[in-house]
Every structure is written in C-alpha cells, then in structure tokens.
Design a protein around this motif. Structure first.
Motif, short mmCIF file in Angstrom:
data_model
loop_
_atom_site.label_atom_id
_atom_site.label_comp_id
_atom_site.label_asym_id
_atom_site.label_seq_id
_atom_site.Cartn_x
_atom_site.Cartn_y
_atom_site.Cartn_z
N CYS A 54 0.83 -1.20 0.00
CA CYS A 54 0.00 0.00 0.00
C CYS A 54 0.87 1.25 0.00
N ALA A 55 0.21 2.42 0.04
CA ALA A 55 0.92 3.69 0.15
C ALA A 55 0.02 4.64 0.94
N SER A 56 -0.24 5.82 0.40
CA SER A 56 -1.08 6.79 1.10
C SER A 56 -2.40 6.96 0.38
N ALA A 57 -3.32 7.70 0.99
CA ALA A 57 -4.60 7.98 0.37
C ALA A 57 -4.47 8.99 -0.76
N GLN A 58 -3.33 9.69 -0.82
CA GLN A 58 -3.12 10.72 -1.84
C GLN A 58 -2.46 10.18 -3.11
N CYS A 59 -1.70 9.09 -2.99
CA CYS A 59 -1.00 8.56 -4.15
C CYS A 59 -0.46 7.16 -3.83
N ALA A 100 -4.72 3.90 -4.05
CA ALA A 100 -5.51 5.13 -4.04
C ALA A 100 -4.89 6.16 -4.97
N ALA A 101 -5.72 6.92 -5.64
CA ALA A 101 -5.33 8.10 -6.42
C ALA A 101 -4.56 7.76 -7.68
N THR A 102 -3.23 7.63 -7.61
CA THR A 102 -2.40 7.54 -8.80
C THR A 102 -1.54 6.29 -8.80
N ALA A 103 -1.51 5.60 -9.93
CA ALA A 103 -0.62 4.46 -10.12
C ALA A 103 -0.09 4.53 -11.55
N ASP A 180 -12.99 5.71 -1.20
CA ASP A 180 -11.83 6.53 -0.82
C ASP A 180 -10.69 5.65 -0.32
N GLY A 181 -9.57 6.31 -0.03
CA GLY A 181 -8.39 5.59 0.39
C GLY A 181 -8.57 4.80 1.67
N GLU A 182 -9.34 5.35 2.60
CA GLU A 182 -9.59 4.64 3.86
C GLU A 182 -10.36 3.35 3.63
N ALA A 183 -11.36 3.41 2.75
CA ALA A 183 -12.14 2.22 2.44
C ALA A 183 -11.29 1.16 1.76
N VAL A 184 -10.40 1.61 0.87
CA VAL A 184 -9.50 0.69 0.18
C VAL A 184 -8.56 0.01 1.17
N TRP A 185 -8.00 0.80 2.08
CA TRP A 185 -7.10 0.25 3.09
C TRP A 185 -7.82 -0.77 3.97
N ARG A 186 -9.03 -0.46 4.40
CA ARG A 186 -9.79 -1.39 5.24
C ARG A 186 -10.07 -2.68 4.49
N ALA A 187 -10.49 -2.56 3.23
CA ALA A 187 -10.81 -3.75 2.45
C ALA A 187 -9.58 -4.65 2.28
N ALA A 188 -8.44 -4.03 1.99
CA ALA A 188 -7.21 -4.80 1.81
C ALA A 188 -6.81 -5.50 3.11
N LEU A 189 -6.91 -4.78 4.22
CA LEU A 189 -6.51 -5.35 5.50
C LEU A 189 -7.45 -6.49 5.91
#
Length: 254
Positions: A54-59, A100-103, A180-189
């Motif tokens: 993972c990374a941050s919610a911004q990128c 999240a955001a940019t890849a 959003d990034g928080e939802a993505v992080w929760r789903a991955a975890l």
C-alpha cells in the motif's frame, strides 16, 4: 530520516507501505531493493501468512524516479527493479494491494502480479511507456492482452491511455473499486487477515496452482521485455523524452 519503505506487522499480516509523499512515492533503486528484500523475508518466514502492499490515500506511486533511474540505469537483470519483479512473482504468500489516487508505470503493472487488488473508484492508472520512448515491462505486454484482449491492451500500451479504478474493477484488473483511500485500506486489511486465518499451506498451494499455467511463458516474456527496456533507455527517443521531463521541471517519474 523518513523511511521510504515502512514495514509493519499485525499478527500474521505483513504490510509494506510506500512512504515518499514529497515525491508522490516515486520508486528509487533503494526502494526496489528494500521491497525485494522484504518480500523475500516474508516468503521465508512461516509466521507471515499474507502481505499487504500500500501507500497513502493521496498517491499509490507515480512510477520510477527518473533522475534516480538515469543516474544509474539498469544494465542487466540483476538491477534492483528486476529483483523486485522476481521477488513479487516468486512470493508464495498471497499479496494484497491497496491503491488510491495515482498508479503510473510499474505502479500499474505490479498489480497484475498481486492476488487481490482494491482501488479507489477515481484512481488514475496509466502505463506511458511508449510515450516516453520505452517498452512495456513486468509481463504487461502478455497479461493485458490475455485479460483485456488485443484492442483494449493496445489502447493502454500503444497509446498510453489512462483508466480509472472503476474501469479497472469492471475489466477484472481489480477486485473492487471503493469510495476513498480509507475504504480501500480497510478492504485490503480485512482480506489479508481473512487469508492469514486460513490454512497457510492450502492457500500457498492454491496460489501456486492458479499461477502455474503459462508461468514459463510469462517469465520468458518478462525477460525479453526487461532486456528491451534496458536497450530502449539508452535510445535517442527515450533520452530525449526523459531529459525533457527533467529539464522542464515536469513530474520526474515514469
């Protein structure tokens, strides 16, 4: 000094977080080496059952740091970027990505080798290799054609067109596109902990079986792509495009 790769442990789940926000998590040779080493350690550690990338919610990542890349470009398959590719491909433990955001560039192609991928719906993914005088890498020239068909793969690789997280999920390149990034992080975890709670050997055997068909072909394609990428880096086309990025003060990533 801030660690560009943060390694965290939560029970049987190991998290590798890109942490270079001032450079939009652009990947350097050192970061590739650290990621490769962490993945190899996770693979050898019986107490690690799943890995989250993972990374941050911004990128997530803006790709390779061009200045770092050109300072000491890869000259053979022992270069850090290729070591990272091999480590991710060889990892027997399931790898879950939170994007999240940019890849950009390898930030997108590495997702093709993760077992579960969660993205924000508005994420922007792009592989602008040809736009920079370069060629595709990490098996993308094979895997995208297999998964998306020749026509759509040509749009993404030949034209370098970007696509959204919502499109990635609709096309089967991601498991879900979330708000959003928080939802993505929760789903991955949550997914990683679900995997970690299962019988480790059964999970690893299943992953191996799923990836076995075509694995030798994929390895051959990645090797050919890698050598072509090395050659293209020193081509007049690529040198002009990459130097233009640096001289014009554009985002120094690919």
């Amino acid at each position: 000094m801030t660690q560009a790769i943060v390694v965290e442990r939560d029970g049987a789940v190991l998290t590798l977080r890109l942490n270079r926000p001032e450079k939009k998590n652009a990947l350097t040779r050192d970061m590739y080496s650290r990621l490769a080493h962490a993945l190899e350690q996770a693979d050898a550690d019986a107490s690690v059952h799943a890995v989250v990338l993972c990374a941050s919610a911004q990128c997530f990542t803006s790709g390779n740091d061009i200045a770092d890349f050109l300072q000491d470009p890869p000259v053979d398959l022992s270069s850090p970027v290729f070591c990272f590719m091999r480590s991710l491909m060889a990892c027997r433990k399931p790898v879950v990505a939170a994007v999240a955001a940019t890849a950009v560039g390898i930030g997108t192609t590495l997702l093709l080798h993760c077992d579960l991928v969660y993205v924000t719906a508005d994420a922007r993914l792009r592989m602008p290799f040809v736009n920079l005088g370069l060629s595709p890498e990490f098996g993308s020239s094979l895997l995208l054609v297999q998964r998306l068909g020749q026509a759509r793969a040509a749009e993404l690789l030949l034209l370098g067109e970007g696509f959204s997280g919502a499109q990635a999920a609709a096309w089967g390149l991601a498991n879900a596109a979330l708000e959003d990034g928080e939802a993505v992080w929760r789903a991955a975890l949550v997914a990683a902990h679900r995997l970690a709670a299962l019988a480790p050997a059964a999970v690893q055997d299943t992953k191996r079986l799923m990836k076995a068909p075509g694995r030798e072909q994929l390895q051959r394609v990645i090797e050919e792509e890698s050598w072509l990428f090395i050659q293209r880096l020193s081509s007049p086309e690529a040198m002009a495009a990459l130097s233009g990025f640096i001289n014009k003060g554009s985002p120094k990533t690919l």
